[in-house]
Design an enzyme around this catalytic site. Structure first.
Site, mmCIF file in Angstrom:
data_model
loop_
_atom_site.group_PDB
_atom_site.id
_atom_site.type_symbol
_atom_site.label_atom_id
_atom_site.label_comp_id
_atom_site.label_asym_id
_atom_site.label_seq_id
_atom_site.Cartn_x
_atom_site.Cartn_y
_atom_site.Cartn_z
ATOM 1 N N VAL A 68 34.058 -7.534 49.684
ATOM 2 C CA VAL A 68 35.128 -7.685 48.701
ATOM 3 C C VAL A 68 35.110 -6.453 47.810
ATOM 4 O O VAL A 68 34.109 -5.741 47.732
ATOM 5 C CB VAL A 68 34.986 -8.974 47.850
ATOM 6 N N SER A 69 36.220 -6.215 47.124
ATOM 7 C CA SER A 69 36.372 -4.985 46.346
ATOM 8 C C SER A 69 35.722 -5.024 44.975
ATOM 9 O O SER A 69 35.274 -4.002 44.473
ATOM 10 C CB SER A 69 37.856 -4.666 46.173
ATOM 11 N N SER A 70 35.702 -6.192 44.340
ATOM 12 C CA SER A 70 35.224 -6.213 42.959
ATOM 13 C C SER A 70 34.329 -7.407 42.680
ATOM 14 O O SER A 70 34.312 -8.392 43.425
ATOM 15 C CB SER A 70 36.412 -6.230 41.999
ATOM 16 N N GLN A 73 35.593 -10.971 42.649
ATOM 17 C CA GLN A 73 35.796 -11.654 43.933
ATOM 18 C C GLN A 73 34.486 -12.137 44.545
ATOM 19 O O GLN A 73 34.437 -12.447 45.729
ATOM 20 C CB GLN A 73 36.496 -10.715 44.912
#
Length: 125
Positions: A68-70, A73
């Site tokens: 996931v990006s961040s 999340q």
């Protein structure tokens, strides 16, 4: 398991009739080797690559990759990992789940590097 089999065993492996195999060959959907005596021989690695490869690559494991990006999340990452674990377990695979938190544009992620190293050294099935 023998790699090349006759038409009867090939039909049994695929769950179809001998007539269906002959029709598929005539239609070009599959290729049979022919012995000097005219008997068909089917390569199981081509008919059922999933089964044949599983026997050959039993020493190798599957690596499932989640990202996931961040940090927002993080719950999504845990769900991804659970889905991947369940899928791999149902397939009966020897597996490992590798997860990363960070942008897809960042190629220096620890999990991604571990995944790529495993692929390069040939330990991934």
């Amino acid at each position: 398991m023998e790699r090349f089999v006759g038409i009867g065993e090939a039909a049994e492996v695929l769950g179809v009739s001998i007539t269906t195999l002959r029709r598929w060959e005539a239609e070009g959907k599959l290729v049979a080797e022919h012995t000097p005596g005219g008997h068909r021989r089917y390569d199981l690695a081509k008919l059922r690559p999933d089964q044949f490869r599983a026997e050959q690559d039993a020493r190798r494991k599957t690596i499932a990759y989640a990202r996931v990006s961040s940090h927002d999340q993080k719950d999504d990452l845990e769900r991804q990992k659970q889905v991947l674990e369940l899928y791999c377990a149902r397939q009966g695979w020897t597996f490992e789940v590798v997860a990363d938190l960070g942008s897809g544009m960042n190629y220096n992620k620890k999990g991604l590097k571990r995944l790529l190293s495993a692929i390069i050294d040939g330990s991934v099935g």
